[in-house]
Design a protein around this motif. Structure first.
Motif, PDB file in Angstrom:
ATOM      1  N   GLU A   1     -57.894 -46.837 -27.505  1.00  0.00           N
ATOM      2  CA  GLU A   1     -56.923 -47.880 -27.573  1.00  0.00           C
ATOM      3  C   GLU A   1     -55.179 -48.079 -26.636  1.00  0.00           C
ATOM      4  OE1 GLU A   1     -56.167 -51.611 -30.831  1.00  0.00           O
ATOM      5  OE2 GLU A   1     -57.677 -49.669 -31.474  1.00  0.00           O
ATOM      6  N   TYR A   2     -55.090 -46.815 -27.760  1.00  0.00           N
ATOM      7  CA  TYR A   2     -53.165 -47.504 -26.810  1.00  0.00           C
ATOM      8  C   TYR A   2     -53.369 -45.964 -26.232  1.00  0.00           C
ATOM      9  CZ  TYR A   2     -53.593 -50.021 -30.946  1.00  0.00           C
ATOM     10  OH  TYR A   2     -53.693 -51.193 -32.262  1.00  0.00           O
ATOM     11  N   GLY A   3     -54.028 -45.524 -24.713  1.00  0.00           N
ATOM     12  CA  GLY A   3     -53.592 -44.306 -24.531  1.00  0.00           C
ATOM     13  C   GLY A   3     -53.040 -45.231 -23.416  1.00  0.00           C
ATOM     14  N   ASP A   4     -53.082 -46.263 -23.046  1.00  0.00           N
ATOM     15  CA  ASP A   4     -52.498 -46.486 -21.626  1.00  0.00           C
ATOM     16  C   ASP A   4     -51.025 -47.358 -21.951  1.00  0.00           C
ATOM     17  OD1 ASP A   4     -53.802 -48.832 -22.943  1.00  0.00           O
ATOM     18  OD2 ASP A   4     -54.354 -49.841 -21.179  1.00  0.00           O
ATOM     19  N   MET A   5     -50.603 -46.922 -23.019  1.00  0.00           N
ATOM     20  CA  MET A   5     -49.169 -47.931 -22.991  1.00  0.00           C
ATOM     21  C   MET A   5     -48.348 -47.191 -22.393  1.00  0.00           C
ATOM     22  SD  MET A   5     -49.212 -48.751 -27.437  1.00  0.00           S
ATOM     23  CE  MET A   5     -47.641 -49.638 -26.711  1.00  0.00           C
ATOM     24  N   ARG A   6     -47.447 -47.536 -21.892  1.00  0.00           N
ATOM     25  CA  ARG A   6     -45.884 -46.950 -21.012  1.00  0.00           C
ATOM     26  C   ARG A   6     -44.999 -47.801 -21.516  1.00  0.00           C
ATOM     27  NH1 ARG A   6     -49.960 -44.892 -19.975  1.00  0.00           N
ATOM     28  NH2 ARG A   6     -50.760 -44.152 -17.761  1.00  0.00           N
ATOM     29  N   ARG A   7     -43.867 -46.612 -21.302  1.00  0.00           N
ATOM     30  CA  ARG A   7     -42.698 -46.438 -21.500  1.00  0.00           C
ATOM     31  C   ARG A   7     -42.142 -47.861 -20.711  1.00  0.00           C
ATOM     32  NH1 ARG A   7     -40.618 -41.965 -24.916  1.00  0.00           N
ATOM     33  NH2 ARG A   7     -42.017 -40.520 -25.025  1.00  0.00           N
ATOM     34  N   GLY A   8     -41.375 -48.629 -21.418  1.00  0.00           N
ATOM     35  CA  GLY A   8     -40.424 -49.228 -21.006  1.00  0.00           C
ATOM     36  C   GLY A   8     -39.520 -48.877 -20.616  1.00  0.00           C
ATOM     37  N   LYS A   9     -37.908 -49.435 -21.349  1.00  0.00           N
ATOM     38  CA  LYS A   9     -36.872 -48.933 -20.674  1.00  0.00           C
ATOM     39  C   LYS A   9     -36.479 -47.616 -21.680  1.00  0.00           C
ATOM     40  CE  LYS A   9     -31.443 -50.254 -22.277  1.00  0.00           C
ATOM     41  NZ  LYS A   9     -30.617 -50.757 -22.522  1.00  0.00           N
ATOM     42  N   ALA A  10     -35.711 -46.864 -20.940  1.00  0.00           N
ATOM     43  CA  ALA A  10     -35.964 -44.819 -21.102  1.00  0.00           C
ATOM     44  C   ALA A  10     -35.439 -44.614 -22.658  1.00  0.00           C
ATOM     45  CB  ALA A  10     -34.462 -44.143 -20.842  1.00  0.00           C
ATOM     46  N   SER A  11     -35.790 -44.085 -23.661  1.00  0.00           N
ATOM     47  CA  SER A  11     -35.495 -44.151 -25.427  1.00  0.00           C
ATOM     48  C   SER A  11     -34.235 -43.528 -25.481  1.00  0.00           C
ATOM     49  CB  SER A  11     -36.760 -44.065 -25.881  1.00  0.00           C
ATOM     50  OG  SER A  11     -37.862 -44.861 -26.114  1.00  0.00           O
ATOM     51  N   VAL A  12     -33.210 -43.244 -26.284  1.00  0.00           N
ATOM     52  CA  VAL A  12     -32.325 -42.341 -26.620  1.00  0.00           C
ATOM     53  C   VAL A  12     -33.085 -41.117 -27.291  1.00  0.00           C
ATOM     54  CG1 VAL A  12     -30.964 -43.931 -26.671  1.00  0.00           C
ATOM     55  CG2 VAL A  12     -32.507 -43.162 -28.801  1.00  0.00           C
ATOM     56  N   PHE A  13     -34.682 -41.384 -27.801  1.00  0.00           N
ATOM     57  CA  PHE A  13     -35.035 -39.787 -28.493  1.00  0.00           C
ATOM     58  C   PHE A  13     -36.513 -39.759 -27.752  1.00  0.00           C
ATOM     59  CE2 PHE A  13     -33.056 -41.649 -32.001  1.00  0.00           C
ATOM     60  CZ  PHE A  13     -32.432 -40.960 -32.526  1.00  0.00           C
ATOM     61  N   ASP A  14     -36.827 -39.145 -27.701  1.00  0.00           N
ATOM     62  CA  ASP A  14     -38.479 -38.452 -27.008  1.00  0.00           C
ATOM     63  C   ASP A  14     -39.331 -38.731 -28.279  1.00  0.00           C
ATOM     64  OD1 ASP A  14     -40.737 -37.273 -26.367  1.00  0.00           O
ATOM     65  OD2 ASP A  14     -39.602 -35.612 -25.564  1.00  0.00           O
ATOM     66  N   TYR A  15     -40.262 -39.996 -28.316  1.00  0.00           N
ATOM     67  CA  TYR A  15     -41.279 -39.617 -29.500  1.00  0.00           C
ATOM     68  C   TYR A  15     -42.698 -38.925 -29.330  1.00  0.00           C
ATOM     69  CZ  TYR A  15     -38.054 -44.096 -30.008  1.00  0.00           C
ATOM     70  OH  TYR A  15     -36.990 -44.279 -30.404  1.00  0.00           O
TER      71      TYR A  15
END
Length: 231
Positions: free
Chosen positions: A147-161
């Motif tokens: 269901e959420y497999g196609d979610m993509r990052r937007g702005k680069a995050s300060v952490f690697d989640y």
């Protein structure tokens, strides 16, 4: 399932996945009424019995931490109606009718109780009862694995989640991190259907002594492992 409250003192960032849950909660009672719902059996159901007033004027004892926090919030006064306990005489009157009291709520000024349909009329006749309503229930469809497999990052995050990015992004946690908020030093409460505190996911906070309290509000004990209700 068992509704639970889990308090943890956080001195780490939101990326541990715990603050994410806190951000999704408004007040504890909201989750409580939807976790286990109101359906018990064909003849019994869980109801909220709400009272008309609070005759007791003595507030509960508040911790220094709570008082200090309130002193910084202008909208809170030294005395709040929500701090006044529910009238014990009202609770006893309900219990004396042979009705099982499940929980007592200062915030709602009432009790949740296991009630036979035939008892509703007798409860409504009590002069201190303002309203009776079923405890809410909620059912959702099981999410598909992708269901959420196609979610993509937007702005680069300060952490690697890693694999938890989807969960954090839905709540905007990555945005808070990018703004410099970490949640360090906060006391947070988490409610869920059960916690295995021996799990490796709790290893760090367990080793640091940051699990400050646990409570099973259904079975009224401190064992937060998921188990049968109404023991």
């Amino acid at each position: 399932m068992t509704g639970l409250n889990f308090q943890i003192k956080s001195n780490r960032c939101f990326c541990q996945g715990l603050i994410s849950v806190w951000a999704a909660l408004a007040v504890s009672i909201c989750l409580y009424t939807s976790v286990f719902g109101g359906e018990l059996s064909n003849s019994k159901r869980a109801y909220w019995v709400l009272f008309r007033d609070k005759e007791q004027q003595q507030s509960i004892n508040l911790s220094d931490r709570t008082l200090e926090k309130r002193s910084r919030l202008a909208e809170y006064s030294d005395y709040l109606w929500y701090d006044v306990p529910v009238n014990e005489a009202y609770v006893d009157s309900i219990r004396d009718m042979g009705i099982q009291i499940r929980q007592i709520s200062r915030w709602l000024n009432g009790v949740s109780a296991t009630v036979e349909e035939s008892q509703l009329t007798d409860i409504e006749r009590l002069d201190f009862v303002a309203e009776i309503r079923p405890v809410s229930s909620y059912t959702r469809e099981r999410a598909m694995p992708d269901e959420y497999g196609d979610m993509r990052r937007g702005k680069a995050s300060v952490f690697d989640y890693g694999g938890s990015y989807g969960q954090n992004a839905m709540l905007g946690i990555d945005s808070l991190h990018n703004l410099g908020y970490s949640g360090s030093g906060l006391m947070i409460g988490i409610m869920d259907t059960g916690f295995d505190t021996s799990h490796v996911a709790f290893a760090d906070i367990r080793a640091d002594g940051r699990i400050t309290a646990t409570r099973d509000f259904i079975n009224n004990d401190f064992d937060v492992m998921d188990g049968p209700d109404f023991q």
